[in-house]
Design an enzyme around this catalytic site. Structure first.
Site, PDB file in Angstrom:
ATOM      1  NE  ARG B  20      -0.578  -0.213   4.930  1.00  0.00           N
ATOM      2  CZ  ARG B  20      -0.714   0.492   6.055  1.00  0.00           C
ATOM      3  NH1 ARG B  20      -1.513   1.529   6.092  1.00  0.00           N
ATOM      4  NH2 ARG B  20      -0.077   0.151   7.145  1.00  0.00           N
ATOM      5  CB  SER B  47      -5.412   3.287   6.072  1.00  0.00           C
ATOM      6  OG  SER B  47      -5.630   3.724   7.392  1.00  0.00           O
ATOM      7  CD  GLU B  68     -17.041   2.485   2.040  1.00  0.00           C
ATOM      8  OE1 GLU B  68     -18.283   2.434   2.150  1.00  0.00           O
ATOM      9  OE2 GLU B  68     -16.291   2.770   2.988  1.00  0.00           O
ATOM     10  CG  PHE B  93     -15.105  -1.093   3.239  1.00  0.00           C
ATOM     11  CD1 PHE B  93     -16.021  -1.819   3.989  1.00  0.00           C
ATOM     12  CD2 PHE B  93     -14.043  -0.499   3.886  1.00  0.00           C
ATOM     13  CE1 PHE B  93     -15.880  -1.930   5.365  1.00  0.00           C
ATOM     14  CE2 PHE B  93     -13.892  -0.600   5.260  1.00  0.00           C
ATOM     15  CZ  PHE B  93     -14.811  -1.322   6.007  1.00  0.00           C
ATOM     16  CG  HIS B 119      -5.881  -2.282   5.137  1.00  0.00           C
ATOM     17  ND1 HIS B 119      -5.328  -1.248   4.409  1.00  0.00           N
ATOM     18  CD2 HIS B 119      -5.562  -2.050   6.440  1.00  0.00           C
ATOM     19  CE1 HIS B 119      -4.697  -0.425   5.228  1.00  0.00           C
ATOM     20  NE2 HIS B 119      -4.817  -0.894   6.470  1.00  0.00           N
ATOM     21  CG  ASP B 127      -8.612  -3.509  12.106  1.00  0.00           C
ATOM     22  OD1 ASP B 127      -8.461  -3.192  13.300  1.00  0.00           O
ATOM     23  OD2 ASP B 127      -8.527  -2.697  11.163  1.00  0.00           O
ATOM     24  NE  ARG B 177      -2.347  -4.151   9.368  1.00  0.00           N
ATOM     25  CZ  ARG B 177      -1.515  -3.924  10.399  1.00  0.00           C
ATOM     26  NH1 ARG B 177      -1.158  -2.696  10.690  1.00  0.00           N
ATOM     27  NH2 ARG B 177      -1.063  -4.918  11.122  1.00  0.00           N
TER      28      ARG B 177
END
Lengths: 276, 322
Positions: B20, B47, B68, B93, B119, B127, B177
């Site tokens: 990322r 992020s 989104e 998402f 992610h 998470d 991530r």
């Protein structure tokens, strides 16, 4: 509006209505109610000269765009585009048939003049937000018209789009809400009460102009006013009659997604030809 | 065994980078060269790293808040105006919340939208299941005309971003991530539709994409120490997939093990099985998330728990070779 101009636009609205009835009868399926409710608005948009468009150059960069967020009403769009000369009227008979340029819902890659593919409710207004952002970035000066249904406002995405259009101060975006008060299962007030509709749009930061969506003078003055409003998007809430122009379809939710039979067609065309 | 031509493109540095981060850096660089590039995000720019682009080009960055669906359709609208939208959010998402928008606003009209989702996989760690995208590649792969890419390191990510900025059409890029070892050096070249064989051997074929490639390399090296040499293929281009490379290797080894930080249903493993079932029926063992949801835990704990750490790969190869 001058009398001559009004007459011309009324005649065009009649032609569009007849086209809608004929093409739906030919296809045997489709959505007459929500197409007919928009005929006067489409007559005005395409034939008053208000839009910067050229049927001979449908992709010109600085053109004004239309996004039919309530994509199922595409017969009204196809009729207006054919009458305007984007393609030959003979194509109208191919509506919804295999291989046709006129798909059951708008397809930007198949139909000249269709600026965005839509059909899944709620998405078109967001697409129009993206177009309006792009137009501003390149200072194209073009305006984006998004045609939204009142039933469609059940979709949460409409309100996501409304929020973002306000946030980005999209004064080049005009939503026209076809408030015909019906959705497939019945009256919007019974199926999912979206009132107070006007205050909803106002509370999302939009300028709201309420009109009779079948009155050409009101359509004209609202659009002219909308084009001059700065720093925020405008929602023209057009109160309409679903099935407008065909006596037995007017206000009948049963005519949301059903084509007329051959017999019904004759009666429907006679109705459309009468004075609005 | 690592072939000589591959040695030249492997990194000698002992460096770790999150894909990322490589994405965010490259996007900010590309923004200078190509003024049509715009970036969109949903309140996750720090992020997804699109914040690096936003800082340099605030006028070409659009934050859509936590919405989104709206972002993806708006990206479609921007692309019709000649812009090249890079739309980023977490992979859960992008693929599930905005699934219909990706399908109808982007894929169906084949618009030039680049969905760079971060992610992905259980390797995001703590998470937990709600934020671990384990079916995103399966969803995106099923969208007609969608290119699906899963780069394995920072270098490959940058090459992927360069290439998709030039390519006309919808693309989905699966990013991670956590930092992982840099595998390739700058002379590595990436092409859509091509995989790359990093190691050469006759006992089995290991095919990996994305985060798991460095793990598969560790496993392949260990196997080599034990006298078992394998073909190790990095399949960055999950769709279109490099059928030729897969078929040739399967023909030679007769055993294929796929490794991915994704469900074994519909992702890389599924794609490899589709290729082989009609071209070169071969035994395929799919390592990855079996038919279950993710969980909280540290990335390395989860990689082991879900059975695609180096030890699991080695065990699977040993159990299945003749």
């Amino acid at each position: 509006m001058e009398e001559d101009k009004r007459k011309e636009l009324e005649e065009m609205a009649k032609k569009i209505r007849v086209d809608i009835v004929e093409m739906l009868c030919e296809s045997g399926s489709g959505h007459p109610g929500g197409s007919l409710s928009l005929a006067d608005i489409f007559s005005y948009l395409y034939f008053s000269g208000i839009m910067n468009i050229d049927p001979k150059n449908p992709n010109k960069k600085d053109r004004d765009r239309i996004v039919l967020s309530k994509g199922h009403a595409c017969p009204v769009w196809y009729a207006a585009l054919a009458e305007k000369g984007y393609f030959d009227k003979s194509h109208l008979k191919t509506l919804r048939k295999y291989g046709s340029m006129l798909q059951g819902h708008p397809d930007m890659n198949k139909t000249p003049g269709v600026d965005m593919t839509t059909g899944s409710l709620g998405q078109g207004l967001s697409c129009a937000v993206g177009m309006a952002l792009g137009a501003k970035l390149d200072k194209l000066g073009c305006r984006i018209f998004a045609i939204v249904g009142d039933g469609e406002c059940d979709e949460g995405q409409i309100w996501e789009a409304a929020m973002s259009a306000f946030h980005y101060k999209l004064d080049n975006l005009i939503a026209i809400l076809d408030r015909n008060s019906l959705q497939i299962d019945g009256y919007t007030k019974d199926i999912m009460n979206s009132e107070p509709m006007i205050n909803k749009w106002k509370s999302f930061g939009w300028e709201v102009i309420e009109i009779n969506g079948h009155n050409l003078d009101e359509i004209e003055s609202s659009i002219e006013k909308a084009l001059n409003i700065k720093n925020k998007p405008v929602c023209i809430v057009a109160n309409t009659i679903k099935g407008k122009g065909v006596s037995f379809m007017e206000g009948e939710c049963g005519w949301h997604g059903k084509a007329p039979s051959e017999e019904e067609k004759e009666k429907a065309i006679r109705d459309c030809m009468c004075k609005a | 065994m690592i072939p000589e031509n591959i040695k030249k493109i492997l990194s000698n540095e002992d460096k770790k980078v999150a894909t990322r981060k490589a994405y965010g850096e490259r996007l900010a660089e590309l923004g200078e060269k190509n003024k049509n590039i715009v970036a969109l995000d949903c309140d996750l720019s720090k992020s997804t790293m699109t914040a690096l682009f936003a800082r340099k080009f605030p006028d070409r960055f659009f934050n859509f808040g936590i919405a989104e669906s709206n972002m993806i359709s708006a990206a479609a609208g921007l692309s019709t105006m000649g812009k090249i939208p890079f739309a980023s959010t977490f992979a859960v998402f992008a693929s599930k919340r905005a699934c219909d928008q990706v399908s109808i606003s982007v894929a169906y009209p084949h618009l030039n939208v680049k969905i760079c989702a971060t992610h992905s996989g259980v390797s995001i760690g703590e998470d937990g299941a709600t934020h671990q995208a384990i079916i995103d590649a399966a969803i995106m792969r099923a969208m007609p005309g969608m290119v699906v890419l899963s780069p394995c390191d920072g270098t490959e990510t940058k090459k992927v971003i360069d290439r998709i900025a030039e390519y006309k059409g919808p693309c989905y890029v699966r990013l991670c991530r956590v930092a992982s070892p840099v595998i390739f050096n700058e002379s590595y070249n990436f092409e859509i539709g091509k995989g790359i064989k990093i190691m050469e051997g006759g006992s089995a074929t290991i095919i990996s994409a994305g985060f798991t490639t460095h793990i598969a390399m560790q496993a392949a090296r260990k196997l080599e120490e034990d006298g078992i040499e394998v073909d190790l293929i990095n399949m960055v281009s999950i769709k279109p997939i490099d059928s030729k490379l897969i078929i040739e290797s399967a023909k030679k080894t007769g055993l294929v093990i796929t490794v991915e930080d994704h469900s074994v249903i519909g992702g890389l493993g599924g794609a490899v099985c589709e290729v082989l079932s009609c071209n070169m029926p071969t035994k395929v063992v799919r390592l990855g998330v079996q038919d279950k949801f993710g969980s909280s835990g540290s990335p390395s704990e989860l990689v082991s728990a879900y059975g695609f750490d180096a030890a699991s790969i080695i065990k699977t190869v040993k159990e299945n070779i003749c």
